[in-house]
Design an enzyme around this catalytic site. Structure first.
Site: not given
Length: 361
Positions: A40, A43
């Site tokens: 994450s 990302h």
């Protein structure tokens, strides 16, 4: 504090000196001891979640020691060892009252603390209100979960996101049953924990799907009974072959990069089966299915944070670790100091690790 700051998407992080405010009412100051390097965060670095403001101190998977508490804090005290939860909860909204604290409506109201750049005083966000790739953090007490002091910090930090997200998706969200058949698309940090969750729940067939053979080898260590390299074979066909042509009872998408595995996970599920979307895809990732893909009473559900109840689930996961039933040591492939944070992201991008951990000594 010192922390790894992202100033621009797709640019290296810079370790900066910053100041934090003293903990206010209901807030806790934590000295970070370990931070996981999660996909994450990657990302965010790549700009795929462009709704995350920059500059920001990255990291949302951490463990540390309580250094100070503000007025009104009753849940923890100075000296406690803690895991941080990236989804704090108010306890009062509809979702909290129904027991779904991982979906608290007021979460964003509880994550407002910012750091200040020491050289200029410019405000710096803390990712998810935590910023675990920094030496310290100030956060609301509902995001701080006390743990036993015999748990190593690097292993504990992983429970704060990847382990909870993966194991919880299998046990909490899907409710995998003993004897079930399961397929897990993606054998990264979250996917390996979905596999662990399926194994803990008593699934007897657990099929791991990935593009990389080294990831599939890791999947076997975490409980996969079969593997499929989707760069060589059609994963849906192989999963059907392994399940007598029926498909699995439970399929999990744990990649979150492109649309195709989301669709494949539905096609790999049998009649009245459950497909769980665990991977957090980049913004604007449309997934197109045929209306008839769900006609055989299939269910598709997303899993947010493994349907976590952190005050219940974190200690349970650590009890499983101490009992030798949950693999945390094996998840940690490499450890880095804070100043090598960009190298940690490089090895993540190349698929070389299950999980890297930044440690603060």
């Amino acid at each position: 504090m010192r922390g790894a700051v992202l100033y621009e998407y797709n640019k290296p992080l810079k370790v900066e000196e910053m100041d934090l405010p003293d903990p206010g009412h209901g807030q806790v100051l934590v000295k970070m001891m370990a931070s996981g390097v999660c996909h994450s965060d990657w990302h965010v670095v790549k700009g795929e979640w462009a709704n995350v403001p920059v500059p920001t101190v990255l990291g949302h998977e951490g463990a540390g020691i309580v250094e100070a508490v503000g007025p009104g804090v009753t849940h923890v005290k100075t000296g406690d060892h803690v895991i941080l939860s990236w989804w704090p909860f108010c306890g009062l909204c509809e979702m909290c009252q129904k027991g779904h604290v991982n979906l608290c409506y007021e979460r964003l109201e509880l994550t407002g603390v910012k750091a200040a750049l020491k050289s200029t005083g410019a405000p710096i966000e803390l990712l998810s209100g935590l910023g675990t790739m920094g030496t310290h953090s100030v956060l609301t007490q509902s995001a701080v979960i006390p743990i036993d002091k015999d748990i190593p910090f690097p292993q504990a930090s992983l429970v704060g996101c990847g382990v909870m997200t993966g194991v919880g998706a299998a046990i909490n969200t899907a409710g995998v049953e003993p004897g079930a058949t399961c397929a897990v698309f993606g054998a990264g940090g979250v996917g390996l924990n979905v596999i662990q969750g399926c194994a803990l729940a008593g699934a007897t067939t657990i099929i791991s799907v990935d593009l990389l053979d080294n990831k599939l080898d890791m999947a076997k260590e975490f409980g996969a009974t079969h593997t499929v390299n989707s760069s060589r074979d059609d994963p849906v066909e192989k999963i059907r072959e392994l399940t007598g042509g029926l498909g699995v009872h439970y399929a999990f998408e744990a990649i979150g990069l492109v649309a195709e595995p989301f669709v494949q996970s539905i096609h790999a599920t049998r009649s009245r089966g459950v497909t769980v979307w665990v991977g957090h895809a980049p913004l604007n990732t449309p997934v197109t299915i045929d209306a008839r893909d769900l006609m055989l009473e299939k269910t598709v559900i997303a899993s947010m944070y493994g349907s976590a109840r952190p005050r219940i689930d974190f200690p349970r996961l650590l009890d499983l670790y101490k009992a030798g039933k949950l693999k945390l040591d094996e998840l940690i492939t490499r450890r880095f100091p804070l100043d090598e944070v960009n190298t940690a992201f490089d090895v993540l991008a190349r698929g070389e690790v299950a999980r890297s951990v930044i440690t603060f000594d």
